[in-house]
Enzyme design. Structure first.
Site, PDB file in Angstrom:
ATOM      1  N   GLU A 100       0.622  -1.123   0.140  1.00 25.51           N
ATOM      2  CA  GLU A 100       0.195  -0.064   0.033  1.00 25.51           C
ATOM      3  C   GLU A 100       0.836   1.285   0.010  1.00 25.51           C
ATOM      4  OE1 GLU A 100      -2.895   0.064   3.105  1.00 25.51           O
ATOM      5  OE2 GLU A 100      -3.831  -1.848   2.477  1.00 25.51           O
ATOM      6  N   LEU A 114       4.758   3.270  -0.548  1.00 28.49           N
ATOM      7  CA  LEU A 114       6.015   3.342  -1.295  1.00 28.49           C
ATOM      8  C   LEU A 114       7.066   3.168  -0.236  1.00 28.49           C
ATOM      9  CD1 LEU A 114       5.564   6.228  -4.006  1.00 28.49           C
ATOM     10  CD2 LEU A 114       5.014   3.755  -4.158  1.00 28.49           C
ATOM     11  N   GLY A 145       9.263   0.307  -0.028  1.00 28.24           N
ATOM     12  CA  GLY A 145       9.919  -0.929   0.233  1.00 28.24           C
ATOM     13  C   GLY A 145      10.302  -1.370   1.544  1.00 28.24           C
ATOM     14  N   CYS A 177      13.139  -1.262   3.154  1.00 26.28           N
ATOM     15  CA  CYS A 177      14.270  -0.055   3.707  1.00 26.28           C
ATOM     16  C   CYS A 177      13.311   0.886   4.546  1.00 26.28           C
ATOM     17  CB  CYS A 177      15.176   0.558   2.742  1.00 26.28           C
ATOM     18  SG  CYS A 177      16.146   1.633   3.495  1.00 26.28           S
ATOM     19  N   GLY A 197      22.248 -16.113  13.624  1.00 28.82           N
ATOM     20  CA  GLY A 197      22.762 -15.330  12.630  1.00 28.82           C
ATOM     21  C   GLY A 197      23.520 -14.059  13.398  1.00 28.82           C
ATOM     22  N   GLY A 198      24.636 -14.058  13.282  1.00 29.06           N
ATOM     23  CA  GLY A 198      25.490 -13.141  13.805  1.00 29.06           C
ATOM     24  C   GLY A 198      26.161 -12.005  12.850  1.00 29.06           C
ATOM     25  N   ASP A 200      18.917  -5.141  -4.555  1.00 30.34           N
ATOM     26  CA  ASP A 200      19.193  -6.275  -3.913  1.00 30.34           C
ATOM     27  C   ASP A 200      18.902  -7.712  -4.834  1.00 30.34           C
ATOM     28  OD1 ASP A 200      19.528  -5.125  -1.546  1.00 30.34           O
ATOM     29  OD2 ASP A 200      18.036  -5.923  -0.560  1.00 30.34           O
ATOM     30  N   HIS A 212      38.732  20.516  15.529  1.00 27.07           N
ATOM     31  CA  HIS A 212      39.155  20.106  16.895  1.00 27.07           C
ATOM     32  C   HIS A 212      38.024  20.651  18.055  1.00 27.07           C
ATOM     33  CE1 HIS A 212      41.522  18.579  19.971  1.00 27.07           C
ATOM     34  NE2 HIS A 212      41.471  19.753  20.731  1.00 27.07           N
TER      35      HIS A 212
END
Length: 476
Positions: free
Chosen positions: A39, A41, A43, A45, A182-183, A314, A446
């Site tokens: 529904e 957009l 994906g 991600c 799964g590591g 992908d 710095h």
């Protein structure tokens, strides 16, 4: 109702690859149709991946930072976790971003068609949804259908307590005992989130090397940092999962050359990788080639073996990263518009958004060795950084790898707070062919964490004053 649509370009999938390709095509004056079966957009991600995970990781970091502030004289009560409010906040972020995508598509006059796409011919796709079906004819097509989590067939996957990454990010509950199989990056990020929220987390990984793409001196720092938060078991695998009488998940875990352990868990996350979403497209019907791993074969212009059909993201293989996908999307759109562009990056950065973060780009030491490159490593420990001390993040390091013959930077990695925000400078330096002097003579503000990059270059140059100069006798 059936409709027919004519278009110059059709894009299948609206993740970072798909929507970027659609918007770039439209900006280049091409009539564009974007097909998305969900529904919204964005994906994986945007909806169930990168963005929701980063929102939860943000919460996890605040919880951890707040608990550590007691050492500085600031005290907070134990946090109260309201899952409903967290999910509502996460959903607001996603909705805002997906709405923004829809608005940008509308303003660009990109036609968005909802439904699943199936190739009829190499110049048409059939798209069906609950109300309508469409035949869309095109001159060019871009496949950007992304990837899906890999399942372990031997597990009782019908049990809703066995999760994939989408389930974990929906934050249905906070398990007391949580096993992650799964590591890799996804498993580590989920461990970071759930351990901060109160879960007792175990990670098992069947491989002996932890994050094998990253040099061991970097990963050793990470492993040291997690000992009080969760357990990481390497060279270990799950033999079986069963239900107990009390409805717990009983897991047999076996370490290589060791006895089995039996443990009880409330939930299990399977995070062993992802596979390309290509099964439903009918690619075999049009003769589009896949490689042995099931990814779509492409050339440097993102063209498949059917020259007017492109693939990005992908579905094209590793690394499976959104930022790679977006760059591919731009190139594919530009090639379709007639530009002679190619996807040929020197390097692509990778990030584990853990705590501390790990980021790397270019060659590792092992890769430099395998390429017979005479290299030198230059390290700057964050224990020597004033900003790291002031920000309570001294557990970190910046590592650069230089070609000794040319003095050019060929790789780098960073572990520490905001490593994801720092790694791009190293990537740019590699892309531009910079040498150590270019980096060390670029004045950095710095105190910052970013100056660790120039200081690491000074170590290589033998000009460092923030550490003992081990090269001074060689340069006198």
């Amino acid at each position: 109702m059936h409709q027919e649509i004519q278009s110059e370009v059709v894009i299948i999938g609206s993740g970072p690859a798909g929507y970027s390709a659609a918007f770039r095509c439209a900006d280049l004056g091409l009539e564009t149709v974007l097909i998305e079966h969900q529904e919204r957009l964005g994906g994986v991600c945007l909806n169930v991946g990168c963005i929701p995970s980063k929102s939860l990781l943000h919460i996890a970091k605040i919880i951890k930072d707040a608990s550590e502030l007691s050492e500085s004289g600031v005290f907070f009560n134990k946090p109260i976790i309201d899952i409903k409010k967290i999910n509502n906040w996460k959903e607001k972020i996603i909705k805002k971003l997906t709405t923004g995508l829809s608005n940008m598509g509308e303003k660009r006059k990109v036609r968005i068609v909802q439904g699943k796409a199936l190739f009829n011919t190499d110049h048409s796709v059939l798209v069906k949804n609950k109300k309508n079906d469409f035949t869309i004819f095109f001159k060019h097509a871009i496949i950007a259908t992304g990837s899906k989590p890999i399942k372990i067939p031997s597990l009782p996957n019908e049990d809703n307590r066995i999760w994939n990454s989408t389930d974990a990010l929906s934050l249905k509950s906070i398990p007391n005992r949580f096993l992650i199989i799964g590591g890799g990056i996804i498993g580590l990020e989920m461990a970071t989130i759930y351990s901060a929220l109160g879960s007792k987390v175990d990670i098992v990984d069947r491989f002996n090397a932890f994050l094998p793409s990253v040099d061991k001196d970097i990963t050793d720092i990470y492993i040291k940092s997690i000992k009080k938060r969760f357990k990481l078991l390497l060279n270990t695998h799950v033999k079986s999962v069963e239900k107990s009488k009390d409805n717990d998940l009983i897991v047999k875990i076996a370490e290589e050359n060791s006895d089995e352990n039996v443990c009880c868990y409330d939930n299990i996350l399977v995070a062993i990788g992802r596979s390309p979403n290509v099964d439903f497209l009918g690619l075999e019907k049009i003769g589009l080639k896949l490689n042995e791993s099931g990814f779509i074969e492409i050339n440097q212009q993102l063209k498949t073996n059917i020259s007017h059909i492109y693939a990005i993201g992908d579905v094209t293989g590793f690394p499976m990263l959104a930022h790679k996908a977006v760059q591919q999307a731009h190139i594919a759109a530009e090639v379709i518009s007639g530009k002679k562009h190619y996807f040929e990056p020197k390097v692509i950065p990778s990030v584990a958004y853990t705590d501390p973060e790990i980021a790397w780009v270019g060659l590792s030491e092992k890769e430099a060795e395998n390429n017979d490159i005479d290299y030198e490593v230059s390290l700057f420990p964050w224990s020597a950084s004033g900003r790291a001390h002031a920000s309570n993040c001294t557990l970190g390091m910046t590592k650069l790898i230089f070609n000794k013959n040319t003095n050019k930077i060929i790789g780098g990695s960073i572990i520490g707070t905001n490593a994801s925000e720092l790694i791009s400078e190293i990537g740019l330096a590699i892309e531009m062919g910079s040498d150590a002097e270019d980096i060390s003579l670029t004045i950095h503000p710095h105190p910052t964490l970013s100056e660790s990059i120039s200081l690491a270059s000074e170590v290589f140059q033998g000009t460092i004053t923030d550490l003992l100069n081990l090269k001074k006798s060689l340069l006198n």
